[in-house]
Design a protein around this motif. Sequence first.
Motif, mmCIF file in Angstrom:
data_model
loop_
_atom_site.group_PDB
_atom_site.id
_atom_site.type_symbol
_atom_site.label_atom_id
_atom_site.label_comp_id
_atom_site.label_asym_id
_atom_site.label_seq_id
_atom_site.Cartn_x
_atom_site.Cartn_y
_atom_site.Cartn_z
ATOM 1 N N ALA A 169 8.910 -3.205 2.755
ATOM 2 C CA ALA A 169 9.810 -2.764 1.686
ATOM 3 C C ALA A 169 10.012 -3.837 0.609
ATOM 4 N N GLY A 170 9.408 -5.000 0.787
ATOM 5 C CA GLY A 170 9.571 -6.097 -0.166
ATOM 6 C C GLY A 170 10.163 -7.324 0.502
ATOM 7 N N LEU A 171 10.588 -8.278 -0.325
ATOM 8 C CA LEU A 171 11.160 -9.518 0.208
ATOM 9 C C LEU A 171 12.500 -9.254 0.884
ATOM 10 N N ASP A 172 12.729 -9.936 1.984
ATOM 11 C CA ASP A 172 14.011 -9.857 2.686
ATOM 12 C C ASP A 172 14.461 -11.283 2.974
ATOM 13 N N GLU A 173 15.738 -11.472 3.046
ATOM 14 C CA GLU A 173 16.306 -12.777 3.382
ATOM 15 C C GLU A 173 17.048 -12.665 4.697
#
Length: 186
Positions: A169-173
């Motif tokens: 889903a994209g970048l996650d932190e």
Amino acid sequence: MNKAFVKESEGDDDDLEFGLPPIPPGTKNYMTPAGYQRMKDELLRLIDVDRPEVVRIVSWAASNGDRSENGDYIYGKRRLREIDRRIRFLTKRLDLAEVVDPSVHHGRDQVFFGATVTYQNLAGEEHTVTIVGIDELDPLHGKISWISPVARALTKAHEGETVTFMTPAGLDELEILLVGYPEPRP
């Protein structure tokens, strides 16, 4: 062709057959002591208990005559092949295993193999995972492989730090809330 002359697989596909990813080339098969012991116990049970019992059943079924329609014989031979394949797989994985005791890091706040990590993602969801070997993988119980994207992102980070990694889903932190290790055994 007669089945007696058909060569069975040498076990190259055993990893995938047992639902485990193959060990990446050039990497070690890290395992916790508990994971190693579980696999060793299973191997010994297969060799000492399960296989001899199936051999006994197959011998009995073979003595009954016509094997082509003998369900006990046919099923027994199939089960024997499954057991032998599992024995090959376990032997191979245990031979490649490098046992790493995570308790040597007890009291540290940095993430290494064997750590139990509680983290929070951008959506505010808290997760607790334990970083284990490929053969110990059990995501439903919070055990993730050290080669997984989450484990790789967490490794070497410290409690209180935030790490980023790429998801579908994209970048996650991930904010690392707590790092723990088992206590050393006396």
